[in-house]
Enzyme design. Sequence first.
Site, PDB file in Angstrom:
ATOM      1  N   GLY A   1      14.655  11.508 -24.169  1.00  0.00           N
ATOM      2  CA  GLY A   1      14.202  12.581 -23.297  1.00  0.00           C
ATOM      3  C   GLY A   1      12.749  12.435 -22.895  1.00  0.00           C
ATOM      4  O   GLY A   1      12.264  11.349 -22.577  1.00  0.00           O
TER       5      GLY A   1
ATOM      6  N   GLY B   1       2.952 -12.199   6.236  1.00  0.00           N
ATOM      7  CA  GLY B   1       2.407 -11.053   5.509  1.00  0.00           C
ATOM      8  C   GLY B   1       2.224 -11.363   4.034  1.00  0.00           C
ATOM      9  O   GLY B   1       1.309 -10.854   3.383  1.00  0.00           O
ATOM     10  N   ALA B   2       3.099 -12.232   3.510  1.00  0.00           N
ATOM     11  CA  ALA B   2       3.006 -12.564   2.089  1.00  0.00           C
ATOM     12  C   ALA B   2       1.724 -13.350   1.798  1.00  0.00           C
ATOM     13  O   ALA B   2       1.155 -13.262   0.708  1.00  0.00           O
ATOM     14  CB  ALA B   2       4.236 -13.341   1.649  1.00  0.00           C
TER      15      ALA B   2
END
Length: 517
Positions: free
Chosen positions: A172, A407-408
């Site tokens: 939890g 872009g890389a």
Amino acid sequence: MAISKDLLDDLRRRRETAMLGGGRDKIDDRHARGLLSARERLEALFAADTFQEFGLHARHQTRHFGMEGKDLPGDAVVTGIGFVDGRPVAAFSQDFTVAGGSLGRVHAGKICDVMDYAMRGGMPIVGFNDSGGARIQEGVDSLSGYGQVFYRNVLASGVVPQVAVISGSCAGGAAYSPALMDFIIMTRGSGNMFICGPEVIRAATGQVTTMDEIGSAMAHASVSGNIHFVAEDDMHAGAIVRDLLSYLPSNNMADPPHDLSAHITLADDPGLDALVPEDPRIPVDVKRVIERIADGGRYLEVQALFAPNIVCCFTRIAGIVTGIVANQPAVKAGTLDIDASDKAARFIRFCNVFNIPIVTLVDVPGFLPGVNQERHGIIRHGAKMLFAYGAATVPKITVILRKAYGGAYLAMCSRDMGADLVYAWPSAEIAVMGAEGAVNILYRRDLKDAEDPVAKRQELAAEYRREFANPYVSAGKLFVHDVIEPSRTRAAIALGLRSLLSKRETRPAKKHGNIPL
Ligand code: HXC
């Protein structure tokens, strides 16, 4: 005059009882299952005879549900400070033999105390988690206790390194304190971590699953990416914590433990030349490159099993603690996908906040194409890398080994993204895209009309490679500081790191940037 024997005997008796936690039988039972006790886990972490405990005599004050008069030694958690490699470290270790290590008000207070102490003194915090979660008998006091711990995790973030070890159950909300820390180590076999267990999932959704599938160390190391290291057992977990801390500064105001006595040599390492196959289609295993760059070939890989198409690790180069981010062309051709972007961005931000220089090794054909990637937000996730590199003010050195496309190329810390030094190997191809892809777009009509389209495509691709897919165009435009022989890589990086150690870069004052999450 000497202190009364009775007083000393009383203290010793109290200490002995409290130190047994839930009792000898429960400790023996753990040993039989190959588990250490909460206290033994701390002993495995700290140098011998350096652990000073806080709050051994703490007691819960609950009266509900038969708790009145019930003795919970140390309120189910051992806290204190000790030394690791000669540096102070604060720690807590939940004691499952006492009320299942459940967290009540005093238990939380002890953890908060030691965290406050760590922040005041500027030392890392290590937490061994082994707990049934919120102590049910203490109701909202337990929830409040968790809230106070979470709040401190956030306050400490970026101030002192925080390391969580999941040694047992972490059910939890109890999983969220570790999740707020910098690194999570989980013990294979005994550790498990989940928000809703298999029973709750089945009741709520009808889905049938197992703890192995959703909560085990392997599930979190390779699928969810929630953890960073898998330990074989409690002793191994302690060893990983020590190894990790050996690369980290005690706090954000300190430098990492560099060894500046190392003599920097510009000697070549011809072995690196041999690592690069002539055929660019044969991938280089970037870990072999890292081994040649790292002092003694030693490095500590973070999240080795998650998104292995990018490698993140700590190492020393000529004694200087360094974080390495490297594309791994041996996996998914080294493309950047959602998981790789998340993993690298977080690592870069950790290095930046704790003054660790970053070396980036680039061999990337681009972002991974795919419907799944687009629909799950590769734009947002890939942007994290751009953001993390752009925001990082630590020394940044980039070495382009082979491909650096589109872009890389920018997302792997090009000069425009703030790299202080960019080197390229002669095999580097820095371009908007690969030759075949470019030719298909630029010469679609010519290829359609060509007598022999295959030969024509090859001819045009070769021309494109000659013109663009090399490091000299970029070097000519000062995007690359120098084109170096692979054998010079370690020396060039070492020299760069040493020259940048005093780097100071200030930015406009602001609360914080808004990294895409
Ligand atoms: C009080 C607890 C407890 C808890 C365990 N114990 N969890 N006592 N509060 N949360 C006690 C048990 O009563 C038992 O006491 C002893 O610890 C050992 O537990 P066992 O069940 O015998 O051990 P085991 O079979 O190993 O199972 C471990 C366990 C299970 C899987 C962790 O105990 C369990 O499911 N516990 C409850 C987990 C849970 O739902 N916690 C609340 C999560 S919600 P005796 O006296 O018999 O030795 C939460 C909210 C946080 O944490 C919110 C923050 C945002």
